[in-house]
Design a protein around this motif. Structure first.
Motif, mmCIF file in Angstrom:
data_model
loop_
_atom_site.group_PDB
_atom_site.id
_atom_site.type_symbol
_atom_site.label_atom_id
_atom_site.label_comp_id
_atom_site.label_asym_id
_atom_site.label_seq_id
_atom_site.Cartn_x
_atom_site.Cartn_y
_atom_site.Cartn_z
ATOM 1 N N UNK A 317 0.872 -1.175 0.000
ATOM 2 C CA UNK A 317 0.000 0.000 0.000
ATOM 3 C C UNK A 317 0.908 1.223 0.000
ATOM 4 N N UNK A 318 0.636 2.161 -0.893
ATOM 5 C CA UNK A 318 1.403 3.403 -0.957
ATOM 6 C C UNK A 318 0.444 4.553 -0.699
ATOM 7 N N UNK A 319 0.607 5.222 0.428
ATOM 8 C CA UNK A 319 -0.222 6.372 0.783
ATOM 9 C C UNK A 319 0.496 7.660 0.404
ATOM 10 N N UNK A 320 -0.234 8.580 -0.204
ATOM 11 C CA UNK A 320 0.355 9.836 -0.668
ATOM 12 C C UNK A 320 0.014 10.941 0.321
ATOM 13 N N UNK A 321 1.027 11.429 1.025
ATOM 14 C CA UNK A 321 0.845 12.500 1.997
ATOM 15 C C UNK A 321 1.293 13.829 1.387
ATOM 16 N N UNK A 363 1.073 -0.626 9.654
ATOM 17 C CA UNK A 363 2.342 -1.358 9.617
ATOM 18 C C UNK A 363 2.485 -2.283 10.818
ATOM 19 N N UNK A 364 1.784 -1.966 11.913
ATOM 20 C CA UNK A 364 1.866 -2.767 13.134
ATOM 21 C C UNK A 364 0.654 -3.676 13.323
ATOM 22 N N UNK A 365 -0.308 -3.601 12.396
ATOM 23 C CA UNK A 365 -1.575 -4.301 12.560
ATOM 24 C C UNK A 365 -1.493 -5.730 12.038
ATOM 25 N N UNK A 366 -2.037 -6.665 12.800
ATOM 26 C CA UNK A 366 -2.083 -8.060 12.355
ATOM 27 C C UNK A 366 -2.938 -8.208 11.113
ATOM 28 N N UNK A 367 -3.907 -7.316 10.944
ATOM 29 C CA UNK A 367 -4.789 -7.363 9.772
ATOM 30 C C UNK A 367 -4.000 -7.193 8.474
ATOM 31 N N UNK A 368 -2.863 -6.475 8.560
ATOM 32 C CA UNK A 368 -2.061 -6.222 7.363
ATOM 33 C C UNK A 368 -0.715 -6.938 7.430
ATOM 34 N N UNK A 369 -0.663 -8.033 8.174
ATOM 35 C CA UNK A 369 0.554 -8.831 8.223
ATOM 36 C C UNK A 369 0.882 -9.332 6.811
ATOM 37 N N UNK A 370 2.126 -9.187 6.398
ATOM 38 C CA UNK A 370 2.526 -9.590 5.056
ATOM 39 C C UNK A 370 2.362 -8.508 4.015
ATOM 40 N N UNK A 371 1.761 -7.374 4.400
ATOM 41 C CA UNK A 371 1.584 -6.241 3.489
ATOM 42 C C UNK A 371 2.550 -5.135 3.908
ATOM 43 N N UNK A 372 3.287 -4.599 2.959
ATOM 44 C CA UNK A 372 4.143 -3.445 3.230
ATOM 45 C C UNK A 372 3.328 -2.176 3.009
ATOM 46 N N UNK A 373 3.218 -1.369 4.045
ATOM 47 C CA UNK A 373 2.447 -0.130 3.965
ATOM 48 C C UNK A 373 3.417 1.041 4.038
ATOM 49 N N UNK A 374 3.466 1.820 2.973
ATOM 50 C CA UNK A 374 4.390 2.948 2.880
ATOM 51 C C UNK A 374 3.601 4.257 2.796
ATOM 52 N N UNK A 375 4.255 5.333 3.177
ATOM 53 C CA UNK A 375 3.681 6.667 2.979
ATOM 54 C C UNK A 375 4.797 7.572 2.483
ATOM 55 N N UNK A 376 4.459 8.457 1.552
ATOM 56 C CA UNK A 376 5.471 9.321 0.947
ATOM 57 C C UNK A 376 4.874 10.704 0.731
ATOM 58 N N UNK A 377 5.751 11.670 0.472
ATOM 59 C CA UNK A 377 5.234 12.939 -0.022
ATOM 60 C C UNK A 377 5.985 13.310 -1.294
#
Length: 461
Positions: A317-321, A363-377
């Motif tokens: 997941x890539x979040x745009x900040x 990033x710390x949630x068990x619900x998203x274990x195995x998923x890389x969650x990033x945020x960028x600007x």
């Protein structure tokens, strides 16, 4: 004048040829090229034309190239013409022990008065040729593990020096701009992709071979974006999925998530790009202030709803900040901006601050274990949204703002690069991890993240 350079890269001939045949990628590896664009729609072939802008002695010099010969996985010949010169570039590729040897020859002929100074220009052209081919080697080789260099870290802990890097100057200073990690067979969803950063990201991801799905609120703009992506990437428009949804409406966001789950059994990358800055305070149909709704609550609802199809190992997941979030803390007691006079820029920055904190939670949630969650600007980019929402800012920095492709670069890199696998929760700018806070009092504590999550759950209910 004949320039010759050679580089060996640890990639297959097929990969190298695929990267080079769309010669507009030269803007990623040739420091003498400010911008390159493929102007012939469709897949590159003999006759495909490219428009380049060269950086030459402080001037921007236009030039055109045309592919004049193609021998697949072996040889490319391009004919170019610029102000006072013409050039023939020959690129030959050969496999050698699991690597690829690239021979680059450039035959330059000066026209008119330029013929008299050609010999004086030879050292400059030789130097630029060496830098270009070295850059090509960097673009086609695995990069070093990204880490915040001490100088960069110091700059990003002081707001004004950091802001200088938000302009196109910062992008040009990046040592590696290559995007050559292909994404064949990977499904990517980009929200808000009918223009600006989202469209630029979708185009680059499609060129890397990803199966691209885009969302937008307007059917005509979605159709235009589909054509623009197909023309850019050289693919058939029908291969690009489009979904219409207004991200200000949680009903439409939930419906979008349901359609995506129905149609896409798995999603490899979700780019939460849709966002907006509003000058006036208006509540949505869900009684949420618009900035919070589109920039924070909607990506929360969509990502949570897509968790089942993001659950496979390696999904991202890539979040745009926004760099503007550096100026604001979370206002947990006033998420709807009911207190005091409304300020659109502050509301936008607060929402993006919340998105950064939400990324840490996921990033710390068990619900998203195995998923890389990033945020960028993305830095300060000249997009239609910025021109509309911040006209004075847009005018003051005209010529120094990044274009959409520069702003989208880190989004595409986070979606495609193997270097960021397993680095969930980090905050990125120009392909480097950056501090989440600069000003005192803006850091988000764990109890505050818990309160934010509780507010988001109530808002989404």
């Amino acid at each position: 004048m004949l320039l010759q350079e050679r580089v060996t890269v640890p990639r297959s001939v097929a990969d190298c040829f695929r990267y080079l045949v769309d010669f507009s990628t030269c803007e990623q590896w040739d420091p003498g090229v400010e911008r390159a664009r493929k102007v012939t729609p469709g897949a590159p072939g003999v006759g495909t034309r490219f428009n380049l802008t060269l950086a030459c002695a402080g001037r921007s010099v236009p030039m055109t190239y045309e592919l004049s010969e193609i021998v697949t996985d072996c040889r490319l010949v391009l004919s170019g013409r610029g102000e006072g010169f013409c050039v023939t570039d020959t690129i030959e590729l050969a496999a050698h022990g699991g690597e690829t040897v690239i021979d680059y020859r450039s035959a330059i002929r000066f026209l008119g008065p330029g013929r008299h100074i050609a010999r004086w220009l030879r050292p400059w052209f030789n130097r630029m040729g060496r830098r270009a081919v070295a850059g090509l080697g960097t673009a086609l080789s695995p990069g070093p593990e990204p880490s915040d260099h001490p100088v960069g870290a110091l700059a990003h802990r002081t707001l004004l020096p950091a802001m200088v890097q938000f302009t196109r100057r910062g992008y040009r200073a990046m040592p590696d701009k290559g995007l050559s990690d292909f994404m064949d067979g990977r499904m990517v969803v980009v929200t808000g992709a009918t223009g600006g950063l989202g469209l630029a990201a979708a185009q680059a991801l499609a060129r890397l071979g990803a199966s691209v799905t885009i969302t937008g609120r307007d059917a005509e703009r979605l159709a235009a974006a589909r054509r623009a992506i197909a023309d850019f990437a050289g693919i058939e428009p029908e291969t690009i999925r489009t979904y219409q949804a207004d991200m200000l409406s949680l009903t439409q966001v939930r419906d979008l998530a349901g359609r995506l789950r129905r149609d896409l059994p798995s999603i490899d990358v979700l780019v939460n790009n849709a966002g907006a800055l509003f000058a006036e305070r208006v509540l949505t149909e869900d009684d949420i202030e618009r900035s919070m709704a589109i920039n924070l609550v909607s990506p929360f609802v969509l990502t949570e709803a897509l968790a089942p199809v993001l659950g496979q190992a390696g999904a991202r997941v890539v979040n745009v900040a926004s760099g503007g979030m550096y100026t604001q803390a979370l206002a947990l007691e006033d998420m709807n901006f009911e207190q005091g006079e409304f300020d659109g820029a502050k509301a936008y920055a607060r929402a993006k601050r919340g998105l950064v904190a939400l990324t840490e939670h996921w990033a710390q949630s068990a619900e998203f274990a195995g998923v890389d969650v990033h945020v960028m600007h993305p830095g300060w980019a000249a997009t239609p949204g910025v021109a509309k929402s911040l006209p004075a800012f847009n005018r003051r920095l005209q010529g120094r703002l990044r274009d959409a492709r520069m702003g989208a670069d880190t989004m595409v890199w986070l979606a495609s690069s193997p270097l960021v696998a397993g680095r969930s929760g980090e905050f990125w700018f120009d392909r480097q991890p950056r501090p989440r806070t600069i000003l005192p009092g803006t850091a988000v504590t764990q109890p505050q993240r818990d309160q934010l999550l509780a507010w988001l759950q109530r808002a989404a209910a």
